[in-house]
Motif scaffolding. Structure first.
Motif: not given
Length: 102
Positions: A1-23
């Motif tokens: 499992g993972i607990i992760a947070a971001g203010t940008s939708p992309y984690y790196g390399g195009g991986l959109k791990l945080f699609p709601f970051a800019r809601v």
């Protein structure tokens, strides 16, 4: 499992791990995922595009400015890829101050 947070939708390399970051303005997306590795592999493309949803216990998403995460036991903690030791709780907050990059 993972607990992760971001203010940008992309984690790196195009991986959109945080699609709601800019809601919301000045918001952060906290994602808690507890899916088996095999399911993650099978669902790789929806996860990569940010369209994967598994809300019946596998993935939980939150949007806000500040979060306090408390765990039942200590787990390894990383910040920006750097090991920070084991932690049982941590706080994440979006600052009101501007950050200057050089």
């Amino acid at each position: 499992g993972i607990i992760a947070a971001g203010t940008s939708p992309y984690y790196g390399g195009g991986l959109k791990l945080f699609p709601f970051a800019r809601v919301t303005p000045m918001g952060m997306h906290l994602r808690i995922a507890r899916i088996p590795a095999l399911l993650g592999f099978v669902r790789l493309w929806p996860i990569f595009r940010g369209t994967y949803r598994h809300y019946d216990g596998g993935v939980v998403d939150f949007v806000g400015r500040e979060f306090c995460v408390e765990l039942a036991e200590e787990y390894p903690f990383q910040h920006s890829g750097e090991a920070m030791g084991a932690k049982r709780s941590f706080r994440l907050r979006v600052t009101d101050d501007a950050v200057r990059f050089v």
